[in-house]
Design a protein around this motif. Structure first.
Motif, PDB file in Angstrom:
ATOM      1  N   ILE A  56       7.568  13.265   9.343  1.00  0.00           N
ATOM      2  CA  ILE A  56       6.702  12.063   9.492  1.00  0.00           C
ATOM      3  C   ILE A  56       5.238  12.565   9.235  1.00  0.00           C
ATOM      4  O   ILE A  56       4.567  13.357   9.787  1.00  0.00           O
ATOM      5  CB  ILE A  56       6.582  11.351  11.038  1.00  0.00           C
ATOM      6  CG1 ILE A  56       5.943  10.261  11.149  1.00  0.00           C
ATOM      7  CG2 ILE A  56       6.253  12.608  12.250  1.00  0.00           C
ATOM      8  CD1 ILE A  56       6.187   9.572  12.354  1.00  0.00           C
ATOM      9  N   GLY A  57       4.681  11.784   8.307  1.00  0.00           N
ATOM     10  CA  GLY A  57       3.186  12.071   7.858  1.00  0.00           C
ATOM     11  C   GLY A  57       3.376  12.935   6.439  1.00  0.00           C
ATOM     12  O   GLY A  57       4.020  12.536   5.749  1.00  0.00           O
ATOM     13  N   ASP A  58       2.234  13.684   6.413  1.00  0.00           N
ATOM     14  CA  ASP A  58       1.937  14.443   5.113  1.00  0.00           C
ATOM     15  C   ASP A  58       2.329  16.053   5.139  1.00  0.00           C
ATOM     16  O   ASP A  58       1.828  16.643   4.246  1.00  0.00           O
ATOM     17  CB  ASP A  58       0.504  14.297   4.583  1.00  0.00           C
ATOM     18  CG  ASP A  58      -0.603  14.319   5.636  1.00  0.00           C
ATOM     19  OD1 ASP A  58      -0.263  15.078   6.606  1.00  0.00           O
ATOM     20  OD2 ASP A  58      -1.786  14.261   5.452  1.00  0.00           O
ATOM     21  N   CYS A  59       2.845  16.560   5.897  1.00  0.00           N
ATOM     22  CA  CYS A  59       3.246  17.663   5.902  1.00  0.00           C
ATOM     23  C   CYS A  59       4.344  17.755   4.595  1.00  0.00           C
ATOM     24  O   CYS A  59       5.050  16.799   4.154  1.00  0.00           O
ATOM     25  CB  CYS A  59       4.012  18.325   7.134  1.00  0.00           C
ATOM     26  SG  CYS A  59       2.941  18.635   8.294  1.00  0.00           S
ATOM     27  N   HIS A  95      -0.046   5.510   5.558  1.00  0.00           N
ATOM     28  CA  HIS A  95      -0.198   4.097   5.470  1.00  0.00           C
ATOM     29  C   HIS A  95      -1.264   3.546   4.402  1.00  0.00           C
ATOM     30  O   HIS A  95      -1.120   2.404   4.195  1.00  0.00           O
ATOM     31  CB  HIS A  95      -0.900   3.884   6.939  1.00  0.00           C
ATOM     32  CG  HIS A  95      -0.139   3.890   8.099  1.00  0.00           C
ATOM     33  ND1 HIS A  95       1.183   3.320   8.380  1.00  0.00           N
ATOM     34  CD2 HIS A  95       0.002   4.928   9.069  1.00  0.00           C
ATOM     35  CE1 HIS A  95       1.578   3.636   9.404  1.00  0.00           C
ATOM     36  NE2 HIS A  95       1.342   4.726   9.870  1.00  0.00           N
ATOM     37  N   SER A  96      -2.323   4.581   4.282  1.00  0.00           N
ATOM     38  CA  SER A  96      -3.097   4.382   2.991  1.00  0.00           C
ATOM     39  C   SER A  96      -3.602   5.690   2.544  1.00  0.00           C
ATOM     40  O   SER A  96      -3.279   6.694   3.199  1.00  0.00           O
ATOM     41  CB  SER A  96      -4.186   3.274   3.215  1.00  0.00           C
ATOM     42  OG  SER A  96      -5.069   3.665   4.341  1.00  0.00           O
ATOM     43  N   TYR A 144      -4.492   8.624   5.103  1.00  0.00           N
ATOM     44  CA  TYR A 144      -4.009   7.984   6.474  1.00  0.00           C
ATOM     45  C   TYR A 144      -2.723   8.074   6.602  1.00  0.00           C
ATOM     46  O   TYR A 144      -2.016   7.252   6.356  1.00  0.00           O
ATOM     47  CB  TYR A 144      -4.802   6.644   6.503  1.00  0.00           C
ATOM     48  CG  TYR A 144      -4.441   5.827   7.852  1.00  0.00           C
ATOM     49  CD1 TYR A 144      -4.028   6.566   9.027  1.00  0.00           C
ATOM     50  CD2 TYR A 144      -4.282   4.630   7.876  1.00  0.00           C
ATOM     51  CE1 TYR A 144      -3.884   6.110  10.198  1.00  0.00           C
ATOM     52  CE2 TYR A 144      -3.892   3.949   9.137  1.00  0.00           C
ATOM     53  CZ  TYR A 144      -3.708   4.737  10.313  1.00  0.00           C
ATOM     54  OH  TYR A 144      -3.566   3.861  11.340  1.00  0.00           O
ATOM     55  N   PRO A 145      -2.331   9.349   7.119  1.00  0.00           N
ATOM     56  CA  PRO A 145      -0.792   9.497   7.328  1.00  0.00           C
ATOM     57  C   PRO A 145      -0.074   8.816   8.411  1.00  0.00           C
ATOM     58  O   PRO A 145      -0.857   8.591   9.482  1.00  0.00           O
ATOM     59  CB  PRO A 145      -0.704  11.028   7.216  1.00  0.00           C
ATOM     60  CG  PRO A 145      -1.950  11.352   7.853  1.00  0.00           C
ATOM     61  CD  PRO A 145      -2.997  10.477   7.444  1.00  0.00           C
ATOM     62  N   PHE A 146       1.125   8.806   8.311  1.00  0.00           N
ATOM     63  CA  PHE A 146       1.826   8.534   9.600  1.00  0.00           C
ATOM     64  C   PHE A 146       1.663   9.641  10.379  1.00  0.00           C
ATOM     65  O   PHE A 146       1.495  10.732   9.996  1.00  0.00           O
ATOM     66  CB  PHE A 146       3.322   8.296   9.178  1.00  0.00           C
ATOM     67  CG  PHE A 146       3.688   6.944   8.663  1.00  0.00           C
ATOM     68  CD1 PHE A 146       3.005   6.574   7.698  1.00  0.00           C
ATOM     69  CD2 PHE A 146       4.908   6.490   9.035  1.00  0.00           C
ATOM     70  CE1 PHE A 146       3.443   5.319   7.159  1.00  0.00           C
ATOM     71  CE2 PHE A 146       5.222   5.383   8.448  1.00  0.00           C
ATOM     72  CZ  PHE A 146       4.704   4.762   7.536  1.00  0.00           C
ATOM     73  N   GLU A 157      -6.524   6.270  -6.799  1.00  0.00           N
ATOM     74  CA  GLU A 157      -6.723   5.222  -5.775  1.00  0.00           C
ATOM     75  C   GLU A 157      -7.927   4.600  -6.076  1.00  0.00           C
ATOM     76  O   GLU A 157      -8.599   3.699  -5.925  1.00  0.00           O
ATOM     77  CB  GLU A 157      -6.844   5.707  -4.377  1.00  0.00           C
ATOM     78  CG  GLU A 157      -5.261   5.981  -3.755  1.00  0.00           C
ATOM     79  CD  GLU A 157      -4.455   4.985  -3.576  1.00  0.00           C
ATOM     80  OE1 GLU A 157      -4.944   3.927  -3.500  1.00  0.00           O
ATOM     81  OE2 GLU A 157      -3.184   5.404  -3.565  1.00  0.00           O
ATOM     82  N   GLY A 158      -8.601   5.027  -7.404  1.00  0.00           N
ATOM     83  CA  GLY A 158      -9.758   4.579  -7.599  1.00  0.00           C
ATOM     84  C   GLY A 158     -11.146   5.260  -6.769  1.00  0.00           C
ATOM     85  O   GLY A 158     -12.225   4.539  -6.825  1.00  0.00           O
TER      86      GLY A 158
END
Length: 371
Positions: A234-237, A256-257, A260-262, A351-352
């Motif tokens: 869950i998230g960015d590991c 989520h964006s 901005y990880p879970f 993402e700009g």
């Protein structure tokens, strides 16, 4: 080793028909409490075996039952009668059962390294007396012979002045309780890492509520069962599996964006049930790389492969600790290089957003070799 192999290598040269018969009786009495010397014998007149030059007959249990026998605690049990079955096969085929072995035929030989973002020194990877997890800044991780885990505490809690925020402690408790949950399992085949994460999450929330601490963390747990690696994230590991110098699996981040990880936490809507789940078939010699986003935000996949190849050339054997040290140091250098084109920079530009160089962060990396 199978019983037949053991008997042939160690006993057969010294056994005759009478000794073999006696030995077989003892084995059957051990395996069945209702067989005795009066219900089993070897008849040296009917059949022959290619292994044993003397003839024999095998007697075995049938489905017929005789009068019930009662034990000392007055529980009656049906006793099987014996059915005569001539056999042309070796008596060892009847007795041949492998000795019990551990369920897992594969295990993890592992190494771990960590560098906090505000220092150039490796952390100690020796567990203290209080936790089974290792702390690296706001990262934490654990490692066992059959499982690995890493958590990355969300640092933005430091900006909340009205609360006692400690994401470093939150992530450490999350990995500590994951380790203790894994210790409870005796039937290792049916283990589910998402259930491990759920139990760990509940205990961490309980502790932080009692202690008045807030925080949140991403998390990843990988558990080896037989030839299957079970993963929940869950998230960015991140985790990747390398076979023959190629990456055969790499998970994707849950966001989520951008940035901005879970995450799991007291005020987070994300729960362990929202995590990704994977089951990957692995082989002996596979290399597993697992770490916080401090590794995967600063090193591309080709960087990881190159570092592993360099580590293997400098040593006669593949050493997971050497690989983890080199990956952590390379990620640390990349995170501080403003001219380095990093994965984090690439995603920001996609993402700009303007961003240049690596991302300064705590770096935790675990390397395991399947053996």
């Amino acid at each position: 080793m199978k019983f037949s192999t053991l008997l042939q290598k160690n006993f057969y040269p010294f056994f005759g028909p009478r000794e073999i018969s006696s030995f077989a009786k003892r084995q059957l009495r051990t395996s069945s409490p209702f067989l005795s010397t009066s219900t089993f014998h070897i008849d040296a007149r009917l059949t022959k075996s290619p292994l044993f030059p003397f003839p024999y007959t095998i007697y075995r249990s049938s489905n017929k039952t005789s009068k019930p026998q009662c034990s000392k605690i007055n529980k009656c049990q049906e006793v099987s009668t014996i059915e005569h079955i001539p056999s042309s096969h070796s008596v060892l085929d009847f007795l041949d059962k492998p000795f019990s072995t551990p369920r897992n035929s594969l295990a993890l030989i592992h190494g771990a390294s960590g560098v906090e973002k505000h220092t150039d020194k490796f952390i100690s990877t020796i567990n203290d007396d209080k936790y089974f997890s290792i702390s690296c800044g706001e990262d934490s991780f654990f490692r066992r012979h059959d499982s690995l885990g890493v958590a990355d505490g969300v640092g933005s809690w430091r900006n909340v002045d009205s609360l006692i925020a400690n994401s470093a402690l939150y992530s450490r408790k999350l990995m500590h309780y994951a380790y203790t949950e894994l210790e409870k399992y005796t039937d290792i085949k049916d283990i589910n890492p998402t259930e491990i994460m759920q139990a760990s999450y509940e205990q961490t929330i309980r502790d932080c509520t009692l202690e008045g601490i807030v925080g949140s963390s991403t998390a990843l747990i990988a558990v080896l069962r037989d030839d299957e690696l079970r993963i929940t994230n869950i998230g960015d590991c991140g985790i990747c599996i390398i076979r023959h110098n190629s990456i055969i699996f790499r998970n994707e981040e849950q966001q989520h964006s951008f940035n901005y990880p879970f995450q799991l936490g007291i005020f987070s809507y994300d729960k362990p049930k929202d995590s990704q789940e994977f089951k990957i078939k692995i082989q002996k010699g596979d290399i597993i790389i697992l770490g916080s986003d401090g590794i995967f935000d600063n090193l591309f996949e080709e960087d990881i492969l190159e570092e592993i190849a360099m580590s293997q050339r400098s040593s006669l054997k593949v050493d997971p600790q050497v690989i983890s040290d080199s990956l952590a140091w390379r990620a640390k250098a990349a995170s501080e290089d403003i001219n380095n084109i990093s994965p984090f920079q690439s995603r920001a530009m996609h993402e700009g957003l303007y961003y240049q160089g690596g991302k300064r962060d705590d770096i935790s990396v675990l390397v395991a070799i399947v053996a």
